[in-house]
Design a protein around this motif. Sequence first.
Motif, PDB file in Angstrom:
ATOM      1  N   GLY A 174      30.314 -37.053 -43.840  1.00 11.05           N
ATOM      2  CA  GLY A 174      30.906 -36.914 -42.517  1.00 11.05           C
ATOM      3  C   GLY A 174      31.772 -38.088 -42.098  1.00 11.05           C
ATOM      4  N   ARG A 175      32.105 -38.965 -43.009  1.00  7.47           N
ATOM      5  CA  ARG A 175      32.903 -40.155 -42.721  1.00  7.47           C
ATOM      6  C   ARG A 175      34.138 -40.170 -43.616  1.00  7.47           C
ATOM      7  N   LYS A 176      35.126 -40.962 -43.182  1.00  8.13           N
ATOM      8  CA  LYS A 176      36.363 -41.078 -43.965  1.00  8.13           C
ATOM      9  C   LYS A 176      36.677 -42.540 -44.225  1.00  8.13           C
ATOM     10  N   LEU A 177      36.796 -42.869 -45.511  1.00  9.66           N
ATOM     11  CA  LEU A 177      37.200 -44.200 -45.956  1.00  9.66           C
ATOM     12  C   LEU A 177      38.642 -44.128 -46.454  1.00  9.66           C
ATOM     13  N   VAL A 178      39.454 -45.110 -46.094  1.00 11.11           N
ATOM     14  CA  VAL A 178      40.821 -45.205 -46.613  1.00 11.11           C
ATOM     15  C   VAL A 178      40.963 -46.526 -47.358  1.00 11.11           C
ATOM     16  N   PHE A 179      41.471 -46.451 -48.587  1.00 13.63           N
ATOM     17  CA  PHE A 179      41.750 -47.626 -49.410  1.00 13.63           C
ATOM     18  C   PHE A 179      43.263 -47.669 -49.622  1.00 13.63           C
ATOM     19  N   SER A 180      43.899 -48.725 -49.138  1.00 14.80           N
ATOM     20  CA  SER A 180      45.363 -48.780 -49.171  1.00 14.80           C
ATOM     21  C   SER A 180      45.929 -48.912 -50.572  1.00 14.80           C
TER      22      SER A 180
END
Length: 457
Positions: A174-180
Amino acid sequence: MQVHFHGAAGEVTGSMHLVEAAGKRILLDCGLIQGSREAEARNAEPFPFDPATLDAVVLSHAHIDHIGRLPLLVKRGFRGPIHTQGASAELLPIMLLDAASLSESEAERANRHRRRGEPDAQPLFSEEDVHAAMKQVRPLPYDERTTILPGVDIALRDAGHILGSAIVELWADGRKLVFSGDLGPKGTPILRDPTVVKQADLLLMESTYGDRNHRDRPETIRELGAIFEHAWRDRGNVLIPAFAVGRTQELLYWFARNWDAWKLSRWRIFLDSPMAAKVIGVYARHHGLFDEDARRVWAQSPNPFRLPNLHVAETVQQSMAINQIENGAIVIAGSGMANGGRIQHHLRYNLGRRNAHVVFVGYQAEGTLGRRLVDGAKWVRIHGRDYRVNAQRHTVGGLSAHTDQQGLLAWYGNFQPAPPLVLVHGEDRAREALAGEIGERHGVPVELARPGMVVDV
């Protein structure tokens, strides 16, 4: 969801972050540590986790500091899928086979000079290890949300850094991680601008140039032209250490754009890199990923990758022959930080000449030969011998494949609301400056990743 930081956490190279989510373990990048001999020795150390327990790897792009320990990971027990953008998947074996060859050569050289009683030096991995790793690669397109494991989705967005570079969006629990990954500047030749992302529960963002802004690109191009004119009047050679992926292709693009203005027809231009020649083939096959301007230049004459006086040195003999030329040669060769590869041989022959020019067009990490030259060293050691530096040195910062502080702030500013942030892939001075700017503007928590640090999402 938890993120464990194991690489590029207080330094620029060795990108590696472990995500635990939905009962799975996903590794973001598996990069080579570059720099001093002591720093590079850490590559052979055991991973801070059991590779056999990983369920998947996701690679942001094909630069060696993001992929260089992948064959070692597989050699030590990882058996899951390796996900990356399609162009990156084609670049992987080119980059890794070259790294295997360099590692084997360095081990052979070390064994020739080892003292009695010392153990044999061993390469980090072999070509066979690379081929084994490539069997696990699963190419993905940009902009498609894909389930890579039960309960874990990812999408790759164009990062504008090199061909196939990606921002990774990961959804789980239910979470969102963003890695640039590594973000390119706006307006970079050939590549599209980095994709705008607007939502994240946690952002891992690079900070390579978090403490400075690049020179304007038009000014940089004028500077590069002036260097060539100066070197021609000096009757010397120009050496350009450049990464085989990204920087080499951009340089050739600018050569084509400024062919007449820079009077390049009078020079002999050498691309001394079998790897870069193969990379150019990948770029040619993926020109649909180019920006609009690059597609126009691609169709014009001269084509950047087929300049009339461009000579590609593939064999060792062809590379050695370049060193018989005392003037009128522009030599582009790897490695980009001059800490290995064929550029070191050309430096040996040219550093002592006052009419020679060495042009640095990318980041030079602490401990590398390139960094020592940029910092003004009078003597440098190459292949066990000391060489006086008389050559003229130029640092051309506006060609960086990394965006600068202004670009990082602008990209982060697109998120609504501003997410909590962990800065990776940067030295502390750069990270601290960027953290201060973001904290002051957005009032969000900013952490500087350290090896072994764990963050909950």
